[in-house]
Design an enzyme around this catalytic site. Structure first.
Site, mmCIF file in Angstrom:
data_model
loop_
_atom_site.group_PDB
_atom_site.id
_atom_site.type_symbol
_atom_site.label_atom_id
_atom_site.label_comp_id
_atom_site.label_asym_id
_atom_site.label_seq_id
_atom_site.Cartn_x
_atom_site.Cartn_y
_atom_site.Cartn_z
ATOM 1 N N ASP A 56 40.585 68.615 47.441
ATOM 2 C CA ASP A 56 40.293 68.625 46.013
ATOM 3 C C ASP A 56 40.066 70.051 45.520
ATOM 4 O O ASP A 56 39.935 70.990 46.304
ATOM 5 C CB ASP A 56 39.033 67.801 45.728
ATOM 6 C CG ASP A 56 39.186 66.333 46.082
ATOM 7 O OD1 ASP A 56 40.344 65.845 46.089
ATOM 8 O OD2 ASP A 56 38.161 65.671 46.364
ATOM 9 N N TYR A 84 35.925 66.883 58.466
ATOM 10 C CA TYR A 84 35.347 67.648 57.365
ATOM 11 C C TYR A 84 33.887 67.956 57.683
ATOM 12 O O TYR A 84 33.182 67.147 58.297
ATOM 13 C CB TYR A 84 35.399 66.863 56.063
ATOM 14 C CG TYR A 84 36.734 66.908 55.341
ATOM 15 C CD1 TYR A 84 36.989 67.885 54.379
ATOM 16 C CD2 TYR A 84 37.724 65.971 55.611
ATOM 17 C CE1 TYR A 84 38.202 67.920 53.706
ATOM 18 C CE2 TYR A 84 38.941 65.996 54.941
ATOM 19 C CZ TYR A 84 39.169 66.978 53.987
ATOM 20 O OH TYR A 84 40.380 67.013 53.327
#
Length: 327
Positions: A91, A160
């Site tokens: 993102d 992540y």
């Protein structure tokens, strides 16, 4: 050649000969500081990682990109480049330590790079890309992809890490673009209890937005919090920083999924909600807007794992099937 996508004849006089064009799949490992980018995916009029890297590739290879879906066989007899396919679209504002992508290139374009600086085309491409690209994108390596490799569909899992400083801790100014903050002192025991409810195959519709024709069903393999106390590798010396890390590993992630989960976890760690609340949101996937996504700057894609070369094609075909909770 790893992948022969199309074979055409190029009679263009500027090349001085007839060339058989064979597609070569090229694998690129890169990292980037996502602060100024509007995410990975190419968007008209906006700075994106994909758009920036593709522009540099077109300059180096001296060829245009194919339109999506084109295989180079319908009237296109000139060498061209396939669009970048990425392991995971990050993102806006999200970083990557090790992102992986691939593109299909006509071998003639790669052959023209051989000998530049007395190195093979892969080393030449790495050097020239890093020369052209801005400093917030670095190419770690370029190589010919193994047979059956697909950066997106061959991946086994992605990792992540979300980093934040809580309580009275101060974010070191040198890391302000990569570490978020929370004024409340967080209860990591409660957060880890909540995180355990994420593990397994679940519909994360309460915390994610599906892609068109996609799903929010994902298989989370690991999810846990830990208090570091100071920056990794002693980057900030001996100063105590109250640095907290959340590591999550899954087969894939849906849009906004990790940051929304972190936002919910902060709600739990702050004592506003209990761990069972988060578990109930996973059990009944429903977007209700109670918690928003955590700030993007704290999130980094750390690693993408792939199977052995012999299993790449099988993995890619298997993962293309739409997920269901019965899988």
């Amino acid at each position: 050649m790893a992948v022969a996508v199309a074979t055409t004849l190029d009679f263009a006089g500027r090349f001085g000969a007839i060339h058989i064009l064979v597609r070569v799949r090229v694998k690129i490992d890169l990292g980037y500081d996502g602060t100024r980018f509007h995410g990975w995916a190419r968007q008209p009029g906006m700075a994106t990682v994909q758009g920036t890297v593709e522009k540099a590739l077109s300059t180096i290879l001296r060829a245009p990109f194919r339109d999506p879906g084109s295989d180079g066989t319908s009237g296109n007899v000139h060498p061209s480049i396939g669009r970048l396919v990425v392991a995971g679209r990050t993102d806006a504002g999200v970083h990557a330590a090790h992102q992986v992508c691939h593109l299909d290139v006509d071998d003639f374009l790669l052959q023209r790079l051989d000998g530049h600086g007395d190195v093979e085309w892969d080393d030449a491409m790495t050097r020239r890309l890093n020369h052209l690209l801005p400093g917030d994108i670095r190419i770690r390596s370029v190589s010919e992809a193994p047979a059956g490799f697909d950066a997106r569909f061959s991946a086994l899992d992605r990792v992540y890490v979300y980093r934040l400083v809580d309580g009275d801790g101060v974010v070191d100014p040198r890391l302000r673009g990569f570490v978020s903050s929370c004024r409340r002192r967080l209860d990591l025991d409660a957060m880890n209890e909540a995180a355990r409810s994420m593990i397994g195959l679940h519909d994360f519709g309460s915390f994610a937005i599906p892609n068109p024709h996609g799903t929010t069903i994902r298989n989370v393999l690991e999810a846990s919090w830990r208090r570091i106390g100071r920056s990794p590798d002693g980057f900030m010396g001996d100063s105590v920083t109250d640095l907290v890390e959340f590591t999550i590993r899954a087969d894939a992630f849906a849009h906004n999924m990790v940051r929304s989960l972190v936002g919910a976890e902060i709600t739990v760690g702050s004592g506003v909600r209990d761990p069972q609340w988060l578990a109930s949101k996973i059990a009944v996937p429903l977007r209700e807007g109670f918690t928003g996504p955590a700030p993007a700057r704290g999130l980094t894609l750390e690693h993408v794992e792939y199977p052995d070369d012999s299993a790449l094609a099988v993995r890619a075909e298997a993962i293309k099937a739409l997920r269901t909770l019965d899988d």
